[in-house]
Design a protein around this motif. Sequence first.
Motif, PDB file in Angstrom:
ATOM      1  N   GLY A  46      27.504 -27.124  29.273  1.00 52.09           N
ATOM      2  CA  GLY A  46      26.951 -26.716  30.566  1.00 52.09           C
ATOM      3  C   GLY A  46      26.120 -25.456  30.521  1.00 52.09           C
ATOM      4  N   VAL A  47      25.771 -24.987  29.327  1.00 53.89           N
ATOM      5  CA  VAL A  47      25.037 -23.730  29.193  1.00 53.89           C
ATOM      6  C   VAL A  47      23.564 -23.907  29.562  1.00 53.89           C
ATOM      7  CG1 VAL A  47      24.119 -22.138  27.440  1.00 53.89           C
ATOM      8  CG2 VAL A  47      26.553 -22.648  27.500  1.00 53.89           C
ATOM      9  N   GLN A  48      23.016 -22.873  30.194  1.00 56.38           N
ATOM     10  CA  GLN A  48      21.579 -22.776  30.408  1.00 56.38           C
ATOM     11  C   GLN A  48      20.983 -22.064  29.186  1.00 56.38           C
ATOM     12  OE1 GLN A  48      20.432 -24.368  33.282  1.00 56.38           O
ATOM     13  NE2 GLN A  48      22.634 -24.848  33.252  1.00 56.38           N
ATOM     14  N   VAL A  49      20.206 -22.795  28.406  1.00 56.90           N
ATOM     15  CA  VAL A  49      19.601 -22.259  27.190  1.00 56.90           C
ATOM     16  C   VAL A  49      18.250 -21.647  27.541  1.00 56.90           C
ATOM     17  CG1 VAL A  49      18.728 -22.798  24.892  1.00 56.90           C
ATOM     18  CG2 VAL A  49      20.787 -23.934  25.743  1.00 56.90           C
ATOM     19  N   LEU A  50      18.095 -20.376  27.255  1.00 53.57           N
ATOM     20  CA  LEU A  50      16.848 -19.654  27.520  1.00 53.57           C
ATOM     21  C   LEU A  50      16.071 -19.594  26.209  1.00 53.57           C
ATOM     22  CD1 LEU A  50      18.412 -16.777  29.664  1.00 53.57           C
ATOM     23  CD2 LEU A  50      17.689 -19.069  30.386  1.00 53.57           C
ATOM     24  N   ASP A  51      15.138 -20.524  26.051  1.00 49.63           N
ATOM     25  CA  ASP A  51      14.500 -20.775  24.757  1.00 49.63           C
ATOM     26  C   ASP A  51      13.241 -19.918  24.601  1.00 49.63           C
ATOM     27  OD1 ASP A  51      13.761 -21.851  22.348  1.00 49.63           O
ATOM     28  OD2 ASP A  51      12.992 -23.730  23.187  1.00 49.63           O
ATOM     29  N   LEU A  52      13.247 -19.055  23.568  1.00 45.77           N
ATOM     30  CA  LEU A  52      12.089 -18.220  23.277  1.00 45.77           C
ATOM     31  C   LEU A  52      11.117 -18.901  22.328  1.00 45.77           C
ATOM     32  CD1 LEU A  52      13.763 -14.719  22.698  1.00 45.77           C
ATOM     33  CD2 LEU A  52      13.057 -15.783  24.850  1.00 45.77           C
ATOM     34  N   GLY A  53      11.543 -19.984  21.672  1.00 42.32           N
ATOM     35  CA  GLY A  53      10.697 -20.620  20.672  1.00 42.32           C
ATOM     36  C   GLY A  53      10.628 -19.768  19.419  1.00 42.32           C
ATOM     37  N   ILE A  54       9.476 -19.804  18.724  1.00 42.97           N
ATOM     38  CA  ILE A  54       9.296 -18.995  17.519  1.00 42.97           C
ATOM     39  C   ILE A  54       9.183 -17.526  17.920  1.00 42.97           C
ATOM     40  CG2 ILE A  54       7.740 -18.460  15.615  1.00 42.97           C
ATOM     41  CD1 ILE A  54       7.007 -21.427  15.524  1.00 42.97           C
ATOM     42  N   CYS A  55       9.998 -16.695  17.283  1.00 42.78           N
ATOM     43  CA  CYS A  55      10.023 -15.276  17.650  1.00 42.78           C
ATOM     44  C   CYS A  55      10.697 -14.504  16.528  1.00 42.78           C
ATOM     45  CB  CYS A  55      10.774 -15.079  18.963  1.00 42.78           C
ATOM     46  SG  CYS A  55      12.524 -15.530  18.903  1.00 42.78           S
ATOM     47  N   GLY A  56      10.863 -13.213  16.738  1.00 44.18           N
ATOM     48  CA  GLY A  56      11.616 -12.378  15.816  1.00 44.18           C
ATOM     49  C   GLY A  56      13.029 -12.179  16.312  1.00 44.18           C
ATOM     50  N   THR A  57      13.919 -11.819  15.402  1.00 41.27           N
ATOM     51  CA  THR A  57      15.315 -11.594  15.778  1.00 41.27           C
ATOM     52  C   THR A  57      15.421 -10.552  16.889  1.00 41.27           C
ATOM     53  OG1 THR A  57      16.146 -12.251  13.605  1.00 41.27           O
ATOM     54  CG2 THR A  57      17.549 -10.807  14.920  1.00 41.27           C
ATOM     55  N   GLU A  58      14.610  -9.502  16.810  1.00 35.78           N
ATOM     56  CA  GLU A  58      14.714  -8.455  17.828  1.00 35.78           C
ATOM     57  C   GLU A  58      14.298  -8.946  19.206  1.00 35.78           C
ATOM     58  OE1 GLU A  58      10.966  -5.585  17.362  1.00 35.78           O
ATOM     59  OE2 GLU A  58      11.847  -6.228  15.460  1.00 35.78           O
ATOM     60  N   GLU A  59      13.474  -9.996  19.266  1.00 35.69           N
ATOM     61  CA  GLU A  59      13.113 -10.557  20.564  1.00 35.69           C
ATOM     62  C   GLU A  59      14.304 -11.270  21.196  1.00 35.69           C
ATOM     63  OE1 GLU A  59       8.826 -11.946  21.036  1.00 35.69           O
ATOM     64  OE2 GLU A  59       9.116 -12.139  18.860  1.00 35.69           O
ATOM     65  N   VAL A  60      15.150 -11.885  20.371  1.00 32.44           N
ATOM     66  CA  VAL A  60      16.387 -12.475  20.893  1.00 32.44           C
ATOM     67  C   VAL A  60      17.312 -11.377  21.390  1.00 32.44           C
ATOM     68  CG1 VAL A  60      18.491 -13.729  20.245  1.00 32.44           C
ATOM     69  CG2 VAL A  60      16.255 -14.591  19.534  1.00 32.44           C
ATOM     70  N   TYR A  61      17.428 -10.284  20.626  1.00 34.99           N
ATOM     71  CA  TYR A  61      18.254  -9.167  21.068  1.00 34.99           C
ATOM     72  C   TYR A  61      17.760  -8.648  22.418  1.00 34.99           C
ATOM     73  CZ  TYR A  61      19.853  -8.798  16.158  1.00 34.99           C
ATOM     74  OH  TYR A  61      20.371  -9.038  14.918  1.00 34.99           O
ATOM     75  N   PHE A  62      16.460  -8.393  22.499  1.00 33.27           N
ATOM     76  CA  PHE A  62      15.901  -7.847  23.736  1.00 33.27           C
ATOM     77  C   PHE A  62      16.132  -8.794  24.912  1.00 33.27           C
ATOM     78  CE2 PHE A  62      12.439  -7.901  26.809  1.00 33.27           C
ATOM     79  CZ  PHE A  62      12.574  -6.636  27.343  1.00 33.27           C
ATOM     80  N   ALA A  63      15.822 -10.073  24.709  1.00 34.38           N
ATOM     81  CA  ALA A  63      15.940 -11.031  25.811  1.00 34.38           C
ATOM     82  C   ALA A  63      17.385 -11.191  26.266  1.00 34.38           C
ATOM     83  CB  ALA A  63      15.360 -12.382  25.409  1.00 34.38           C
ATOM     84  N   THR A  64      18.324 -11.134  25.316  1.00 37.76           N
ATOM     85  CA  THR A  64      19.734 -11.253  25.695  1.00 37.76           C
ATOM     86  C   THR A  64      20.131 -10.137  26.645  1.00 37.76           C
ATOM     87  OG1 THR A  64      20.255 -12.308  23.566  1.00 37.76           O
ATOM     88  CG2 THR A  64      22.096 -11.373  24.819  1.00 37.76           C
ATOM     89  N   GLY A  65      19.655  -8.920  26.359  1.00 36.92           N
ATOM     90  CA  GLY A  65      19.941  -7.813  27.258  1.00 36.92           C
ATOM     91  C   GLY A  65      19.130  -7.861  28.526  1.00 36.92           C
ATOM     92  N   ALA A  66      17.832  -8.071  28.399  1.00 34.55           N
ATOM     93  CA  ALA A  66      16.945  -8.002  29.566  1.00 34.55           C
ATOM     94  C   ALA A  66      17.196  -9.129  30.561  1.00 34.55           C
ATOM     95  CB  ALA A  66      15.491  -8.031  29.104  1.00 34.55           C
ATOM     96  N   LEU A  67      17.547 -10.318  30.061  1.00 35.84           N
ATOM     97  CA  LEU A  67      17.799 -11.459  30.943  1.00 35.84           C
ATOM     98  C   LEU A  67      19.260 -11.553  31.370  1.00 35.84           C
ATOM     99  CD1 LEU A  67      15.618 -14.163  29.127  1.00 35.84           C
ATOM    100  CD2 LEU A  67      15.006 -12.754  31.105  1.00 35.84           C
ATOM    101  N   GLU A  68      20.061 -10.572  30.915  1.00 31.24           N
ATOM    102  CA  GLU A  68      21.485 -10.504  31.253  1.00 31.24           C
ATOM    103  C   GLU A  68      22.200 -11.807  30.897  1.00 31.24           C
ATOM    104  OE1 GLU A  68      21.742  -9.270  35.339  1.00 31.24           O
ATOM    105  OE2 GLU A  68      21.138  -7.214  34.858  1.00 31.24           O
ATOM    106  N   ALA A  69      21.865 -12.332  29.714  1.00 30.29           N
ATOM    107  CA  ALA A  69      22.522 -13.542  29.226  1.00 30.29           C
ATOM    108  C   ALA A  69      23.891 -13.197  28.653  1.00 30.29           C
ATOM    109  CB  ALA A  69      21.656 -14.216  28.166  1.00 30.29           C
ATOM    110  N   ASN A  70      24.702 -14.229  28.461  1.00 36.06           N
ATOM    111  CA  ASN A  70      26.047 -14.031  27.897  1.00 36.06           C
ATOM    112  C   ASN A  70      26.037 -13.958  26.379  1.00 36.06           C
ATOM    113  OD1 ASN A  70      26.622 -16.380  30.350  1.00 36.06           O
ATOM    114  ND2 ASN A  70      27.500 -14.329  30.542  1.00 36.06           N
ATOM    115  N   GLY A  71      24.908 -14.279  25.771  1.00 30.85           N
ATOM    116  CA  GLY A  71      24.821 -14.222  24.327  1.00 30.85           C
ATOM    117  C   GLY A  71      23.449 -14.644  23.854  1.00 30.85           C
ATOM    118  N   GLY A  72      23.222 -14.486  22.546  1.00 28.35           N
ATOM    119  CA  GLY A  72      21.950 -14.878  21.954  1.00 28.35           C
ATOM    120  C   GLY A  72      22.158 -15.402  20.557  1.00 28.35           C
TER     121      GLY A  72
END
Length: 454
Positions: free
Chosen positions: A65-91
Amino acid sequence: MSLTCFKSYDIRGRIGVDLDADIARRIGRAFAEVLDARQVVLGRDIRNSSPELAAAVAAGLTATGVQVLDLGICGTEEVYFATGALEANGGIMVTASHNPIDYNGMKLVKAGAAPLDPVQDLKPIKALAESAAFAPDRAGGAIHDRSGTRAAYVERVLSFVDVAALRPLHILVNAGNGAAGPTFDALATALEAAGAPLRFTRMHHAPDGSFPNGIPNPLLTANQPATAEAVRQAGADMGIAWDGDFDRCFFFDATGRFIPGEHIVGLLARAFLTRAPGAAIAYDPRVVLSTRDIIARAGGRAVQANTGHVNLKAALRSAGAVYGGEMSAHHYFRDFYCCDSGMIPWLLVAELLGRTGESLAGLVDEQMRRFPSSGEINFQIDDPAAAIARVEAAMIDRATARDDSDGLSLEFPGGRFNLRRSNTEPLVRLNVETRGDPALLDEMTAQITRLLEG
C-alpha cells in the motif's frame, strides 16, 4: 533463503548471484513493513540492471500500500534530500556506487533521511526478506513521478554558497559516465542564471551503464591519470571527478595533481569554521593529523567518529556538528539532513578560492607538506586477524597512544597509522601519516606492509 547481499550498512551483491529482481521485491516489501512506511522515495543509478531492480523494489513497496515517490535516474544524495524534503517515511536508492559492473545494491534511509540502525532496522528487514513471512497485501499502493524534485534539490545545494563570492574559474568535471551528468547540468544552469562566473569542461559526461571508460572510482590511483591529463589539456583551474552515484567527489589542482581526501576535509572544515567559529567538525579516524591541526587553529571542536556513513551521520546529529568529512571523499552537512553530498563540496571549494584569491594548490600545499600521508592501501589477506596482530606485536612497544575505536590506530612521536577491516569488501585497509617526514612515511609503510604480508 539466506541473503548474502546484506552488508554492514547497506545492500551490495553480484547480479544473478547475490541479488536479483525477486530479492529486490522482497527487500522493498520488508522495508515497508519493518518501517511501517506509507511513502517511500525511490531512485536508481545508470547501471543496466538498475531499472529492473528498481521496478521490483517498487512492486514490493506498492504491495504493502505504499506510495512510491519515484525520482528515476538520480544520485544517492537526491534520494536523501527528497526523503527529507517530501517528508517520506524512507528512501531507497538502487546503486552499487563504484563496485564492479556485475554488481548492484541499495542504500536505505528512514524518515528525515536518517540512516537505518544496523540492529534495530536493517537486521529485521533482512530477516523478513529471507523468510518472506509478509503480512497480507494492502490495496492503494501506487507509483508517482517525482523527478521534478530535482529543482528543489538544486536550490538547497546552491544555498550553501554565496554566488557573489565566486570568481572566474575554469573547472573540468568528470562524471565517469555515471549518474552525475544530468544533475550537474541542472546545477550549472542554475549557477549561470545566478550570474556565477564559472566555466566548465565536461568529460565522460553522458550516463552509460556499460561504463565505456571504466567503473567510475576516482579514489583508485589507476583511474586518476585520465582526469589529471584532461585538467592539464583544458588549462583548467581545478578538476572534479565523481563516483557512479556521485555521493563522493574528488579534486585535482591545476597541474593535475590529485588532492588527498583528508586535505579537502580540512578545507571544508576551514570554510565552515570561518562562518561558524567554535562549531563542531566531525571526521573519521583513518587520517587525522592535518584535520585536527586545522580545526584547532580555526578554533573549532573536533569530533572523531568511526568510519562509515552511519557513524558520521550519527556524530553530526549527536554533536550538532555543522560538517563532517571522511578521507574517502564522503562529506556530510548538517543542513543537508546530515547526509553526504558530492555536489556541495566542489561549490564550497570554488567559493573558498574566490574568497581567498588562492589556487587550490595554494590552499593545500602547506598542509600536504606538514602532514604527508600514504593514501589508503588495500590488502587481500587470508587471515586478517593474524596479520593485524603481527603489526600490533611488532609496533606496540614504541607507540605513544593507541585507539581501538575503529580498527587499530597507533601513534608515535613522528606519525601514526590506522589499520582496519573493510565493512563492505574482504580487505584490510592501511593508512599511514607523519608530521612532515616523508622518509618516515615510507619506512613505516614498508614495515607494516611486510608485517601484513607475513
